[in-house]
Design a protein around this motif. Structure first.
Motif, PDB file in Angstrom:
ATOM      1  N   GLU A   1      -8.334  16.146   5.004  1.00 55.09           N
ATOM      2  CA  GLU A   1      -9.073  16.363   6.304  1.00 55.09           C
ATOM      3  C   GLU A   1      -9.698  15.198   7.124  1.00 55.09           C
ATOM      4  N   VAL A   2      -9.300  15.496   8.414  1.00 54.09           N
ATOM      5  CA  VAL A   2     -10.158  14.472   9.384  1.00 54.09           C
ATOM      6  C   VAL A   2     -11.390  14.736   9.422  1.00 54.09           C
ATOM      7  N   VAL A   3     -12.204  13.928   9.133  1.00 48.54           N
ATOM      8  CA  VAL A   3     -13.856  13.954   9.169  1.00 48.54           C
ATOM      9  C   VAL A   3     -14.510  13.257  10.047  1.00 48.54           C
ATOM     10  N   ALA A   4     -13.876  11.831  10.358  1.00 49.25           N
ATOM     11  CA  ALA A   4     -14.756  11.040  11.298  1.00 49.25           C
ATOM     12  C   ALA A   4     -13.735  10.570  12.119  1.00 49.25           C
ATOM     13  N   ALA A   5     -14.432   9.979  13.426  1.00 45.58           N
ATOM     14  CA  ALA A   5     -13.536   9.181  14.316  1.00 45.58           C
ATOM     15  C   ALA A   5     -14.311   8.151  15.198  1.00 45.58           C
ATOM     16  N   GLN A   6     -13.505   7.221  15.531  1.00 42.41           N
ATOM     17  CA  GLN A   6     -14.580   6.143  16.248  1.00 42.41           C
ATOM     18  C   GLN A   6     -13.508   5.805  17.317  1.00 42.41           C
ATOM     19  N   VAL A   7     -14.040   5.969  18.683  1.00 40.10           N
ATOM     20  CA  VAL A   7     -13.217   5.709  19.994  1.00 40.10           C
ATOM     21  C   VAL A   7     -13.489   4.268  20.578  1.00 40.10           C
ATOM     22  N   LYS A   8     -12.457   3.768  21.040  1.00 43.78           N
ATOM     23  CA  LYS A   8     -12.256   2.652  21.841  1.00 43.78           C
ATOM     24  C   LYS A   8     -11.935   2.900  23.193  1.00 43.78           C
ATOM     25  N   TYR A   9     -12.574   2.814  24.245  1.00 44.67           N
ATOM     26  CA  TYR A   9     -12.122   3.189  25.406  1.00 44.67           C
ATOM     27  C   TYR A   9     -12.789   2.247  26.700  1.00 44.67           C
ATOM     28  N   LYS A  10     -12.106   1.670  27.443  1.00 46.80           N
ATOM     29  CA  LYS A  10     -12.671   0.539  28.460  1.00 46.80           C
ATOM     30  C   LYS A  10     -13.197  -0.579  27.726  1.00 46.80           C
ATOM     31  N   GLY A  11     -12.899  -0.950  26.565  1.00 50.37           N
ATOM     32  CA  GLY A  11     -13.534  -2.016  25.954  1.00 50.37           C
ATOM     33  C   GLY A  11     -14.661  -1.840  24.976  1.00 50.37           C
ATOM     34  N   GLN A  12     -15.206  -0.636  25.090  1.00 48.00           N
ATOM     35  CA  GLN A  12     -16.491  -0.226  24.346  1.00 48.00           C
ATOM     36  C   GLN A  12     -15.996   0.661  23.306  1.00 48.00           C
ATOM     37  N   VAL A  13     -16.748   0.475  21.904  1.00 46.30           N
ATOM     38  CA  VAL A  13     -16.430   1.240  20.826  1.00 46.30           C
ATOM     39  C   VAL A  13     -17.710   2.066  20.516  1.00 46.30           C
ATOM     40  N   THR A  14     -17.423   3.530  20.331  1.00 51.95           N
ATOM     41  CA  THR A  14     -18.423   4.432  20.195  1.00 51.95           C
ATOM     42  C   THR A  14     -19.051   4.125  18.566  1.00 51.95           C
ATOM     43  N   GLU A  15     -20.025   4.609  18.491  1.00 49.42           N
ATOM     44  CA  GLU A  15     -20.599   4.594  17.033  1.00 49.42           C
ATOM     45  C   GLU A  15     -19.777   5.953  16.346  1.00 49.42           C
ATOM     46  N   ASN A  16     -19.847   5.946  14.800  1.00 49.15           N
ATOM     47  CA  ASN A  16     -19.211   6.935  14.181  1.00 49.15           C
ATOM     48  C   ASN A  16     -19.399   8.305  14.795  1.00 49.15           C
ATOM     49  N   LEU A  17     -18.234   9.074  15.094  1.00 48.63           N
ATOM     50  CA  LEU A  17     -18.491  10.549  15.582  1.00 48.63           C
ATOM     51  C   LEU A  17     -17.943  11.449  14.167  1.00 48.63           C
ATOM     52  N   PHE A  18     -18.606  12.297  13.940  1.00 49.32           N
ATOM     53  CA  PHE A  18     -18.432  12.841  12.816  1.00 49.32           C
ATOM     54  C   PHE A  18     -17.935  14.636  13.253  1.00 49.32           C
ATOM     55  N   ARG A  19     -16.952  15.111  12.412  1.00 47.38           N
ATOM     56  CA  ARG A  19     -16.321  16.297  12.861  1.00 47.38           C
ATOM     57  C   ARG A  19     -17.266  17.449  13.052  1.00 47.38           C
ATOM     58  N   ILE A  20     -16.896  18.185  14.228  1.00 47.02           N
ATOM     59  CA  ILE A  20     -18.019  19.242  14.315  1.00 47.02           C
ATOM     60  C   ILE A  20     -17.542  20.430  13.636  1.00 47.02           C
ATOM     61  N   THR A  21     -18.455  21.126  12.975  1.00 44.24           N
ATOM     62  CA  THR A  21     -18.102  22.118  11.945  1.00 44.24           C
ATOM     63  C   THR A  21     -18.150  23.579  12.718  1.00 44.24           C
ATOM     64  N   ASP A  22     -18.425  23.797  13.716  1.00 46.98           N
ATOM     65  CA  ASP A  22     -18.337  25.305  14.397  1.00 46.98           C
ATOM     66  C   ASP A  22     -17.304  25.026  15.707  1.00 46.98           C
ATOM     67  N   SER A  23     -16.322  24.160  15.677  1.00 50.08           N
ATOM     68  CA  SER A  23     -15.517  24.042  16.911  1.00 50.08           C
ATOM     69  C   SER A  23     -14.310  24.898  16.541  1.00 50.08           C
ATOM     70  N   SER A  24     -13.597  25.188  17.495  1.00 47.73           N
ATOM     71  CA  SER A  24     -12.407  25.983  17.428  1.00 47.73           C
ATOM     72  C   SER A  24     -11.375  25.386  16.506  1.00 47.73           C
ATOM     73  N   LYS A  25     -10.446  26.402  15.651  1.00 49.37           N
ATOM     74  CA  LYS A  25      -9.757  25.730  14.919  1.00 49.37           C
ATOM     75  C   LYS A  25      -8.592  25.173  15.184  1.00 49.37           C
TER      76      LYS A  25
END
Length: 183
Positions: free
Chosen positions: A87-111
């Motif tokens: 299962e994919v549980v976390a993501a960290q995005v790099k965009y325009k030279g900036q890195v987000t903090e850890n993003l965690f999977r939304i539990t009630d999103s569409s399948k």
């Protein structure tokens, strides 16, 4: 949080000082000052609904995936995904030279999507597992902010970029082609 403390503490100290300086006279009470637009925006952000996310205490592995975003596909974006089992549980995005903090999977999103949230940032991609996350397209990156609507500050999720498609060239570039040896 520190920003709120920086704004609130001086205001409280000023109020205490003014109260201490006032005499016991029966003067008319002063009207409260109207909150600034920034204070209103911060209050609304605190009240804005935040998606429910998975509680992740550890991951089993990671995989970095590259996308081309925007209508013309010229905005590079990369995501480091974290997995727990398949299962994919976390993501960290790099965009325009900036890195987000850890993003965690939304539990009630569409399948049919993988949606991640953290620090007022959301990343949405097509549904995937650890086995195929590098074979499906992304979707969009949003950042929660405020904007004025009919004279009031409203919380909105602003699209930073969208139309994110898998960057097959970046994947190929990660594995250099074998050189032919001349005999």
């Amino acid at each position: 949080m520190n920003m709120n403390v920086k704004l609130i503490v001086p205001a409280v100290l000023a109020a205490v000082a003014l109260t201490a300086c006032s005499s016991g006279s029966k003067a008319k009470p002063e009207a409260k000052a109207a909150p600034t637009a920034q204070q209103q925006a911060q209050a609304q952000q605190a009240q804005a609904p935040v998606p429910n996310t998975l509680k992740v205490d550890s991951i089993d592995g990671t995989k970095e995936v590259h996308y081309k975003c925007g209508k013309d596909g010229k905005e590079p974006l990369s995501v480091m995904y974290g997995f727990k089992g398949n299962e994919v549980v976390a993501a960290q995005v790099k965009y325009k030279g900036q890195v987000t903090e850890n993003l965690f999977r939304i539990t009630d999103s569409s399948k049919d999507v993988n949606a991640f949230w953290g620090g007022n940032v959301a990343w949405i991609a097509e549904a995937a597992t650890a086995a195929n996350v590098d074979k499906v397209d992304g979707n969009m990156l949003t950042i929660r902010g405020t904007t004025e609507v009919n004279g009031k500050q409203e919380v909105v999720d602003q699209i930073a970029t969208r139309f994110c498609a898998l960057d097959k060239g970046a994947k190929a570039a990660a594995k250099p082609a074998a050189k032919k040896v001349k005999k």
